[in-house]
Design an enzyme around this catalytic site. Structure first.
Site, mmCIF file in Angstrom:
data_model
loop_
_atom_site.group_PDB
_atom_site.id
_atom_site.type_symbol
_atom_site.label_atom_id
_atom_site.label_comp_id
_atom_site.label_asym_id
_atom_site.label_seq_id
_atom_site.Cartn_x
_atom_site.Cartn_y
_atom_site.Cartn_z
ATOM 1 N N ARG A 138 -0.159 -5.549 -2.942
ATOM 2 C CA ARG A 138 -0.392 -3.692 -2.658
ATOM 3 C C ARG A 138 -1.853 -3.479 -2.457
ATOM 4 N NH1 ARG A 138 2.853 0.428 -6.668
ATOM 5 N NH2 ARG A 138 1.036 -0.252 -7.857
ATOM 6 N N LYS B 236 -2.282 3.109 -2.171
ATOM 7 C CA LYS B 236 -2.983 3.613 -3.485
ATOM 8 C C LYS B 236 -4.318 3.864 -3.435
ATOM 9 C CE LYS B 236 -1.914 2.940 -8.420
ATOM 10 N NZ LYS B 236 -0.724 3.760 -8.458
ATOM 11 N N GLU C 15 8.334 11.873 -3.430
ATOM 12 C CA GLU C 15 8.221 11.255 -4.792
ATOM 13 C C GLU C 15 7.379 12.265 -5.622
ATOM 14 O OE1 GLU C 15 5.270 8.042 -5.179
ATOM 15 O OE2 GLU C 15 4.530 8.451 -3.124
#
Length: 431
Positions: free
Chosen positions: A166, A270, A306
């Protein structure tokens, strides 16, 4: 053949050693190549990131000379050590989720087209150029993962391979150099190993939280990628997010006044800016009495995306379904990925796709999932119309945690703590 090495040593013995090795290199006309080294430096320590080697290598920089042994070498520390032996000044059971100083953090710099060697640095501050792209253009991304002590005092990191992937995706989206997969895993191993005493002991409910942070540290005034990047991995002992076990369900607010991410923006990676954008909506929601907020899709405000820092999961026990959004604006949660595997193992059908707000009525249980908490049970979600009218979606039985939520949580925690068989191969032992 001319051999040039820049050396800064603090004693004559070191200089003599350097001279002897350079002489040997001249005689053999072969470069020294190795992967193991050890250093003592006034402000930093460097430890080997590879366990064994049968060759030699000289690593030179402006401030150190690193000399490898001619024999097969193991790491400079004879053993991993025992977790939970550091003196924090407070009982392990009373730790919260907050910054706390530890022995060291790991630092690695990308410069001249390649990643340098990893350093274990004991100072908790860093000097940064005023023109760094992280400061001016937000070129920064991070990860979050945990290491846990098991009953036999071994320490295991939970799914660091997924964090490595990620982080690479975040780097590619923001034009930063990805950290090679194996180097990330070795860096994680070394920083946990060096701070092993700060890993909360088995039975305390805590963990060692790791925060890898990668940012542009080179100066640029025009909008363009930097020429230097820094990776930091800081470690912090944290307590069980919910003291005494999983907390009672919380009430959440459906956010309509703000969007978390644009449809083709950076919501799926992120990056630091995603979290800065949530500070104001998060604070306003808490002032209204809602500790957690749920974002909708930015284009239509009809689809669930989310929570502020967690993925959304809806559980339909009647039809044995585990439902979670699939959207290019949603960060793929490693915790959610783990829960999906466990749900399948429990006989649930996992569905990923669009979830309309109205479908909230079909869920018996709703949870927010993420690294810090594993799961946060949601008791209700409230939405206000522009006119102030309230619509409330309730889940489960009041203050009681749903059975499926509890079972999924216990299984993840059991694997993390070594109490349940790691049938999925998620734990990486620190060595």
């Amino acid at each position: 053949i001319i051999i040039f090495k820049r050396v800064n040593l603090t004693n004559m013995k070191g200089l003599v050693t350097a001279a002897a090795i350079l002489s040997a290199s001249c005689l053999t006309s072969k470069p020294f190549t190795s992967k193991a080294f050890s250093i003592v430096h006034p402000s930093t320590k460097k430890y080997p990131l590879l366990k064994k080697t049968a060759t030699k290598e000289i690593h030179a920089s402006s401030s150190q000379l690193f000399v490898a042994s001619t024999e097969e070498t193991t790491t400079s520390l004879s053993s991993v050590g025992k977790p939970g032996t550091a003196d924090l000044g407070v009982p392990w059971s009373e730790l919260g989720f907050e910054f706390r100083p530890t022995k060291s953090h790991l630092r690695m710099v990308f410069k001249d087209g390649e990643w340098g060697e990893a350093e274990l640095v004991e100072e908790s501050t860093i000097n940064l150029h005023i023109g760094a792209t992280a400061l001016h253009y937000g070129q920064s991304c991070f990860e979050g993962l945990k290491a846990f002590a098991h009953a036999d005092d071994t320490v295991h990191v939970f799914r660091p391979d997924e964090n490595a992937k990620r982080l690479q995706q975040s780097c590619e989206r923001t034009m930063m150099p990805p950290v090679p997969h194996d180097r990330f895993l070795k860096a994680v191993n070394e920083v946990v190993r060096d701070n092993i005493a700060y890993v909360p002991p088995y039975g305390s409910g805590g963990a060692l939280y790791l925060r890898p942070l990668l940012f542009g540290s080179g100066p640029r005034i025009g909008l363009q990628p930097a020429d230097e990047y820094t990776l930091l991995i800081m470690v912090i002992p944290v307590g069980d997010y919910y003291k005494g076990g999983l907390a009672s369900p919380v009430d959440g607010l459906i956010i309509d006044d703000f969007d978390r991410a644009a449809p083709r923006g950076v919501g799926a990676v992120k990056v630091a800016g995603n979290y800065a954008a949530d500070l104001l909506p998060n604070m306003l929601g808490k002032k209204k009495g809602f500790p957690i907020g749920l974002y909708l899709d930015a284009a239509t405000h009809t689809m669930i995306e989310e929570f502020s820092t967690s993925n959304f999961v809806g559980i339909d026990n009647k039809n044995k379904k585990y439902v979670t959004p699939r959207s290019p604006s949603v960060l793929p949660s490693i915790t959610n990925k783990s829960l999906m595997d466990i749900a399948r193992d429990e006989g649930y059908e996992v569905e990923q796709g669009d979830i309309r707000v109205e479908e909230l009525n079909s869920f018996d249980e709703v949870v927010a999932c993420g690294t810090a908490v594993v799961v946060t049970p949601i008791g209700s979600l409230t939405r206000y119309s522009p006119e102030g009218d309230e619509t409330k979606y309730s889940f489960g039985d009041g203050d009681k945690i749903g059975d499926t939520t509890m079972r999924l949580y216990n299984r993840v925690r059991g694997i993390q703590l070594g109490d349940e068989e790691d049938k999925f191969g998620w734990n990486f032992k620190v060595e």
